[in-house]
Structure formats: structure tokens, C-alpha cells
Design an enzyme around this catalytic site. Structure first.
Site, PDB file in Angstrom:
ATOM      1  N   PHE A  32       0.895  -1.109   0.058  1.00  0.00           N
ATOM      2  CA  PHE A  32       0.002  -0.037   0.060  1.00  0.00           C
ATOM      3  C   PHE A  32       0.783   1.316   0.053  1.00  0.00           C
ATOM      4  O   PHE A  32       1.672   1.362   0.860  1.00  0.00           O
ATOM      5  CB  PHE A  32      -0.824   0.214   1.036  1.00  0.00           C
ATOM      6  CG  PHE A  32      -2.021   1.164   1.195  1.00  0.00           C
ATOM      7  CD1 PHE A  32      -3.095   1.044   0.396  1.00  0.00           C
ATOM      8  CD2 PHE A  32      -1.473   2.423   1.618  1.00  0.00           C
ATOM      9  CE1 PHE A  32      -4.086   2.069   0.277  1.00  0.00           C
ATOM     10  CE2 PHE A  32      -2.592   3.535   1.419  1.00  0.00           C
ATOM     11  CZ  PHE A  32      -3.813   3.292   0.872  1.00  0.00           C
ATOM     12  N   ASP A  47       9.206   2.429   1.462  1.00  0.00           N
ATOM     13  CA  ASP A  47       7.913   3.259   1.943  1.00  0.00           C
ATOM     14  C   ASP A  47       7.988   3.002   3.334  1.00  0.00           C
ATOM     15  O   ASP A  47       7.382   1.697   3.763  1.00  0.00           O
ATOM     16  CB  ASP A  47       6.523   2.902   1.354  1.00  0.00           C
ATOM     17  CG  ASP A  47       5.549   3.357   1.610  1.00  0.00           C
ATOM     18  OD1 ASP A  47       5.625   4.040   2.786  1.00  0.00           O
ATOM     19  OD2 ASP A  47       4.473   3.341   0.992  1.00  0.00           O
ATOM     20  N   LYS A 104       3.086  10.439   8.067  1.00  0.00           N
ATOM     21  CA  LYS A 104       2.211  10.029   9.043  1.00  0.00           C
ATOM     22  C   LYS A 104       2.604  10.756  10.375  1.00  0.00           C
ATOM     23  O   LYS A 104       2.295  11.623  10.511  1.00  0.00           O
ATOM     24  CB  LYS A 104       2.099   8.599   8.996  1.00  0.00           C
ATOM     25  CG  LYS A 104       1.150   7.812   7.917  1.00  0.00           C
ATOM     26  CD  LYS A 104       0.876   6.447   8.505  1.00  0.00           C
ATOM     27  CE  LYS A 104       0.099   5.641   7.415  1.00  0.00           C
ATOM     28  NZ  LYS A 104      -1.288   6.027   7.241  1.00  0.00           N
TER      29      LYS A 104
END
Ligand SMILES: Cc1ncc(COP(=O)(O)O)c(C=O)c1O
Length: 381
Positions: free
Chosen positions: A131, A216, A244
Site C-alpha cells: 500500500f 515506503d 504519518k
């Protein structure tokens, strides 16, 4: 109209909602508008590593906004400069340049562009169940027909191979491969921890064939897995994507690059990227992570949490796995109803795919709070 009715009436319906209205948060606790308290095991999908309502970040944001809230990167700015220096000092040695953006998808979007610009090649290979976000470039790297189909056609040049399978990856790379884009621990895809031997072979392959390795770490970054960055437990990438929890809950992303990366002037920019308010929040958040020993906490409490969960005897559990405070409880059936039951018992958890309960608590969660979460899981499973 109440909050729920207003949001339903005025917002585009793209999020599956849970039926509570959250109005407050402190440390690892969340509060709803009925005065109910929850233990947060979601951290806003990995955002709130330092917990909610931290005064250090609040003060930094307030003071910086009053001093200079925004400053486009055509001008130099001391807070941005200090954050760039700090991130480079924390990252693996060869990552020595930063590009600032505003979210995880944007960080991956930038990384894909940087890889193409640097190598002059179009192909990016990502992993099944990976993702990377939902903007068009990141979406093409994200696995899942359910996400991609409504927005076809996808960006060409993106391929997917099974995660943790070196042979399949080796067979997929070719003359036109610019980069591999991988998560060291797959989050959304079910909390699947990367295999260290696999990543060592991946690193060697990239070095041999002059392919860039992009990690990532949007979800695994900033202490979540028991080290500041998960890559410290694997191998150093050429590009590291972060977002994040970077700025303690204020939107921010960053792409750390090695010397190999070069991008033409003006070819990739962002109005809000590196704004001093977010930079001040990030510096304050990093200070909290360091001064409160949150990386070490994630490691020890993560080990404790995993041990406790593995002691639950239930026919419904297929596997408990994780790294640091990034934990997945895979069930033999759909996990959705159990996440709902947990919420009714005062624990907010996440799904990762259909059958995995994902637990991403703030890194300052206490042992007592972990015990409460484990008891709640024991009862419902
Ligand atoms: C590994 C990873 N990459 C990218 C993203 C996308 O981040 P954002 O929602 O900030 O665009 C996420 C979000 O969950 C993620 O977990």
C-alpha cells in the site's frame, strides 16, 4: 443536525465510518462526545506515535505559526533547515538530501518521479498487498483492483510481484527497471514483516543492476517498529519515504534521498512542502520521541504485547505477528465484527485486509493499557 448528520450530508462518502464521534485525545486515550473513553490502538493509522495532545508539539506549532506559519521553499527558512539536518542525521548514512511534502501518497509520488528522472527508465516494481497511497502515481503502485479499477487506466510501467519472494522479483526486473518500491513491513496488506534475507538479496540485486531501492516507511517510520526507521533492521534504501507520524499529527511528508538521486530544477515542488509550522511540529515530535525513549519503548512494549497476544488460546486465531508496536492478529474468519466488538469494549483497533486485526498504539501506551487490550481480545476471541 448533529455531527454525524452534518458529515453525512456535506462530505463525499469515501470513508467507511464507525459510529462514534471523537472529540478528544490524551496520550494513548481517546474520548467520544458521550464521555466514553477508549484505548487507542490505531493512532490514526500510525500518525500518533507520540500520542494525542502532546504539549511540546502544541507549543511549537503555536509559537511557529505566530512567528512565521508559511514560507514557500523559494526562500530559505531556519526551521526547515534544522529539520532537514535532523532527518539526515537520523537516517542511514547514505541518505543525505530531503524533499518535503505533505502526505504519504505524495512522498511515494515524488519517489516514483525521482526514480524515473534519475535513471531515465520507466519501470517501477512494487509488491502484491503493498500500500502506497491513492494519488494516481502512488495508486498504480498500490496493490488491489478494488482501489484501481474505478480510476483506470493506471500509470504505465508499474508491476507487482509477490512480497518476500526473491525469485519472482528477480525474474521481473529488466533493462527498463528504474526502482523497486517496497514496505519493510506491509501495513495495510496485513502486517506482514519483511524477511531479512530477502531484503539483503534485494539490496544486492539493486546494486548489481544499478536499480534504485525505495522504502515506503510512511507507516513504519519514527520508532513504530522498535528502531527509528524499520530499514535499520533490514538494509539501507536509496530513497526513504516518510509521512504519518513525522510531525506529531500535523500533515507532513518527506523523501530522503541518496547522492544518486538528481531531479531537474522546478520539476517537482509543493506549496506547503516544508512549511515552518509543520517543520516546527516535526522537530518537537522528534524531541519527544528521543527524550521520552519512545523507540526503546516500542521495542520492549511491542515484545510484551506480542507475547501476551500469543498466549491467548483461541481457535479463531491463525497467527499473531508484528515488529515493535506494529502488530497483526490474523483470524481464520473476517475480522471486521471483532474490531467492532473491541470498540464496544473501549479499544479502537484497525483492520488490515479482511482477516487481520491491526494494532498500532501510540508508542507511549502503558503496560496496563496493553493488558486491558489483551483482556478485551481474549474475551471476544
Ligand atoms: C505504507 C503507506 N504508504 C503510503 C500511505 C499513504 O499515506 P497518505 O494517506 O498520507 O497519503 C499509507 C497510508 O496508510 C501507508 O500505510
Amino acid at each position: 443536525m448533529n455531527t454525524k448528520e452534518l458529515e453525512q450530508k456535506y462530505e463525499l462518502e469515501v470513508y467507511p465510518r464507525r459510529d462514534i464521534v471523537l472529540v478528544g485525545g490524551q496520550g494513548a486515550r481517546l474520548f467520544d462526545d458521550q464521555g466514553r473513553e477508549y484505548i487507542d490502538c490505531a493512532s490514526n493509522v500510525g500518525v500518533s506515535n507520540i500520542g494525542h495532545g502532546h504539549a511540546t508539539v502544541a507549543k511549537a506549532v503555536y509559537e511557529q505559526y505566530l512567528a512565521l506559519g508559511n514560507c514557500y521553499s523559494m526562500f530559505y527558512n531556519p526551521v526547515r533547515a534544522r529539520l532537514a539536518e535532523k532527518l539526515v542525521s537520523l537516517a542511514p548514512a547514505k541518505l543525505n538530501k530531503v524533499f518535503f511534502c505533505n502526505s504519504g501518497a505524495e512522498a511515494n509520488e515524488a519517489a516514483i518521479k525521482f526514480a524515473r528522472a534519475t535513471t531515465g527508465k520507466p519501470e517501477i516494481i512494487a509488491a502484491m498487498r503493498g500500500f502506497h497511497g491513492k494519488t494516481m502515481g502512488a495508486l498504480a503502485a498500490t496493490w488491489g483492483p478494488e482501489y484501481q479499477k474505478p480510476f483506470a487506466p493506471m500509470l504505465p510501467g508499474l508491476k507487482h510481484v509477490p512480497y518476500n519472494n526473491f525469485e519472482k522479483l528477480q525474474a521481473a526486473v529488466g533493462e527498463q527497471t528504474a526502482a523497486l518500491l517496497l514496505e519493510p513491513v506491509q501495513g495495510e496488506g496485513g502486517v506482514r514483516v519483511g524477511d531479512r534475507h530477502y531484503f539483503q538479496k534485494v539490496r544486492n540485486l539493486c546494486d548489481d543492476l544499478n536499480i534504485l531501492l525505495i522504502f515506503d516507511e510512511v507507516q513504519t517510520g519514527f520508532g513504530r517498529t522498535g528502531t527509528m526507521f524499520a530499514c535499520e533492521q533490514f538494509v539501507a534504501p536509496d530513497i526513504l519515504c516518510l509521512a504519518k507520524s513525522l510531525a506529531g499529527g500535523i500533515p507532513m511528508g518527506a523523501v530522503l534521498c541518496s547522492d544518486r538521486i538528481s531531479v531537474p530544477l522546478k520539476s517537482h515542488t509543493s506549496t506547503f512542502g516544508g512549511n515552518p509550522t509543520a517543520c516546527a511540529a516535526a522537530l518537537a515530535s522528534l524531541k519527544v520521541i528521543e527524550s521520552e525513549g519512545l523507540v526503546e519503548k516500542a521495542q520492549t512494549l511491542g515484545g510484551y504485547f506480542l507475547d501476551q497476544l500469543r498466549q491467548i488460546e483461541s481457535q479463531k486465531i491463525r497467527e499473531v505477528r508484528g515488529l515493535g508496536l506494529m502488530i497483526g492478529v490474523e483470524l481464520k474468519e473476517k475480522a471486521g465484527p471483532y474490531v467492532q466488538q473491541l470498540m464496544e469494549k473501549g479499544v479502537i483497533a484497525l483492520l488490515a485486509g479482511a482477516t487481520v486485526i491491526r494494532l498500532l498504539p501510540p508508542l507511549l501506551i502503558t503496560r496496563e493499557q496493553i493488558d486491558t487490550v489483551v483482556s478485551a481480545l481474549k474475551e471476544i476471541l
